[in-house]
Scaffold this motif. Structure first.
Motif, short mmCIF file in Angstrom:
data_model
loop_
_atom_site.label_atom_id
_atom_site.label_comp_id
_atom_site.label_asym_id
_atom_site.label_seq_id
_atom_site.Cartn_x
_atom_site.Cartn_y
_atom_site.Cartn_z
N MET A 143 0.84 -1.20 0.00
CA MET A 143 0.00 0.00 0.00
C MET A 143 0.87 1.25 0.00
O MET A 143 0.58 2.22 -0.70
CB MET A 143 -0.96 -0.01 1.19
N LEU A 144 1.96 1.23 0.76
CA LEU A 144 2.88 2.37 0.75
C LEU A 144 3.53 2.55 -0.62
O LEU A 144 3.68 3.67 -1.11
CB LEU A 144 3.96 2.19 1.82
N SER A 145 3.91 1.43 -1.23
CA SER A 145 4.57 1.48 -2.55
C SER A 145 3.67 2.09 -3.61
O SER A 145 4.15 2.69 -4.57
CB SER A 145 4.96 0.07 -3.00
N ALA A 146 2.36 1.93 -3.45
CA ALA A 146 1.40 2.45 -4.42
C ALA A 146 1.03 3.91 -4.16
O ALA A 146 0.29 4.50 -4.94
CB ALA A 146 0.14 1.58 -4.41
N SER A 147 1.56 4.47 -3.10
CA SER A 147 1.22 5.84 -2.72
C SER A 147 1.75 6.85 -3.74
O SER A 147 2.76 6.64 -4.40
CB SER A 147 1.82 6.15 -1.34
N ARG A 182 6.27 5.93 -0.84
CA ARG A 182 6.70 4.94 -1.85
C ARG A 182 8.05 4.36 -1.49
O ARG A 182 8.28 3.16 -1.59
CB ARG A 182 6.75 5.56 -3.24
N ALA A 183 8.98 5.22 -1.06
CA ALA A 183 10.32 4.75 -0.67
C ALA A 183 10.23 3.81 0.53
O ALA A 183 10.91 2.78 0.57
CB ALA A 183 11.22 5.93 -0.36
N GLU A 184 9.39 4.14 1.50
CA GLU A 184 9.22 3.26 2.66
C GLU A 184 8.60 1.93 2.26
O GLU A 184 8.89 0.91 2.87
CB GLU A 184 8.36 3.93 3.74
N GLY A 185 7.78 1.94 1.24
CA GLY A 185 7.16 0.71 0.76
C GLY A 185 8.18 -0.29 0.23
O GLY A 185 7.88 -1.48 0.13
N ASN A 186 9.36 0.17 -0.10
CA ASN A 186 10.42 -0.72 -0.60
C ASN A 186 11.47 -1.02 0.46
O ASN A 186 12.52 -1.57 0.15
CB ASN A 186 11.10 -0.08 -1.82
N SER A 187 11.18 -0.70 1.70
CA SER A 187 12.15 -0.84 2.78
C SER A 187 12.06 -2.21 3.45
O SER A 187 11.04 -2.55 4.05
CB SER A 187 11.91 0.25 3.84
N GLU A 188 13.13 -2.97 3.35
CA GLU A 188 13.19 -4.27 4.04
C GLU A 188 13.19 -4.07 5.56
O GLU A 188 12.62 -4.86 6.30
CB GLU A 188 14.44 -5.03 3.61
N THR A 189 13.80 -2.99 6.01
CA THR A 189 13.83 -2.69 7.44
C THR A 189 12.42 -2.44 7.97
O THR A 189 12.05 -2.96 9.02
CB THR A 189 14.72 -1.46 7.72
#
Length: 124
Positions: free
Chosen positions: A47-51, A57-64
């Motif tokens: 959902m973050l990635s689609a923002s 969007r950057a947080e949506g790709n965060s493994e951490t």
């Protein structure tokens, strides 16, 4: 302080979560993670990635952030906080967060070992 049941673990953080009133929440109780915890973390990050917001969007790709979401889902208690969120975990010192992750991995490994052990009462 350290206590472990088969699928939960309790321990104390060095610094802990410091709330808005300055209270330190150090005692942690974690349960073993489930696949559902990972699915929910995947969904939140998708959902973050689609923002439209580039930060989200950057947080949506965060493994951490994915690990933080799983840790929060498995955290049964953080001091007096019962409903622990990834926002609480994000406020921890790095050393405390690393300890939580190590303990989460430990409780999962102990549970897997217990499940793999032959059941002595079954006669096998």
């Amino acid at each position: 302080v350290f206590r472990m049941a088969q699928n939960t673990i309790s321990f104390e953080l060095s610094r802990g979560y410091i709330d808005t009133e300055g209270n330190a929440h150090k005692l942690v109780e974690l349960r073993a993670p489930t696949i559902n915890d990972e699915v929910i973390a995947d969904r939140k990050l998708a959902m973050l990635s689609a923002s439209q917001d580039p930060e989200q969007r950057a947080e949506g790709n965060s493994e951490t952030l994915w690990e933080l979401e799983v840790m929060a889902a498995c955290c049964l208690k953080l001091g007096s906080i019962i409903k622990v969120t990834s926002d609480h975990i994000r406020q921890l010192a790095r050393s405390d967060a690393r300890l939580m992750l190590a303990k989460l991995n430990e409780v999962e490994a102990k549970l897997m070992k217990a499940e793999a052990a032959p059941n002595s009462s079954s006669g096998e």
